[in-house]
Design a protein around this motif. Sequence first.
Motif, short mmCIF file in Angstrom:
data_model
loop_
_atom_site.label_atom_id
_atom_site.label_comp_id
_atom_site.label_asym_id
_atom_site.label_seq_id
_atom_site.Cartn_x
_atom_site.Cartn_y
_atom_site.Cartn_z
N HIS A 125 0.87 -1.15 -0.07
CA HIS A 125 0.06 0.12 -0.01
C HIS A 125 0.97 1.09 -0.11
N PHE A 126 1.98 1.09 0.38
CA PHE A 126 3.03 2.30 0.47
C PHE A 126 4.56 1.81 0.56
N VAL A 127 5.46 2.50 -0.25
CA VAL A 127 6.79 2.09 -0.32
C VAL A 127 7.41 3.28 0.12
N ARG A 128 8.50 3.17 0.95
CA ARG A 128 9.66 4.16 1.43
C ARG A 128 10.80 4.22 0.91
N VAL A 129 11.33 4.92 0.20
CA VAL A 129 12.53 4.85 -0.55
C VAL A 129 13.59 5.66 0.14
#
Length: 291
Positions: A125-129
Amino acid sequence: MHLFDAATGLNVLLDEVPVDPQAWDQAPRQVSIALTNTCDLACPYCYAPKLNARLNATRVVGWLRELDDNGCLGVGFGGGEPTLFPGFTSLCSTVASQTGLAVTFTTHGHRLTAGLCDELRGSVHFVRVSMDGVGATYKRLRGRPFATLLARLADVRRVAPFGINFVVNADTIGDLDSAVDIAVKAGASEFLLLPEQPTVHRSGIDEDTATRLREWVCNNDPALRLTVSAAGADGLPVCVPLTGELPSEAYAHVDAQGVLKWSSYDLEGVAVDDAGVMAALHVLREGRGAA
């Protein structure tokens, strides 16, 4: 009463509605899990333990089902580098289909090929890069070409909304303006400030840099959501919607050895054994008075 939609990330707080404490959810709202300590980068400020440890996927799914049953809203997979965890895409798919948890993960981004992104679509649902510094600063600290990371961001956008994690220290603070501009152009919806925390090898963000960061936050209004880690929020103008919430009700962390802690920076915690993650949480809360 707190309503949450995992698919969109929408939160609705109904603070006019009184709820009997006996009916309160027992799990923290958010749990992070370090699936592995393995990483193919060697950032000098990394806090992750260097012990060779990796969790069992079946156990992780069991913990997350238990947490879901007790009111947890989301899980954030990390490490190390979570995409190096065997069966990572299968794990995300299982959690997304068998629980109501929002699934997120934090990554350095360099393994997010088009093929891997296709496998993750629909399960995350969400990606942190992580993007600490830009250009030459990034390459010096992370040992990878910055242009390669920017190319990967185009594929990340096809998986889910994404945000940029930015460790702030004396090396990176001068790149903040450029990093925000790049994040906006890449389509990021959030920019997370992570003031460097002390580790056994480093002292964390220095006071001069912390002062510069506070001034930068107060003097900037970026075109995306600006957030900050709880550990680095002192002195910054943060919004605290759940003012009566205890830290133990908000967040917990499980490291790659299966030890439950209040944060990834804690050195001690409670091992999650066959009694389950909620039993470990109860012991952890008893040890600190649920604070």
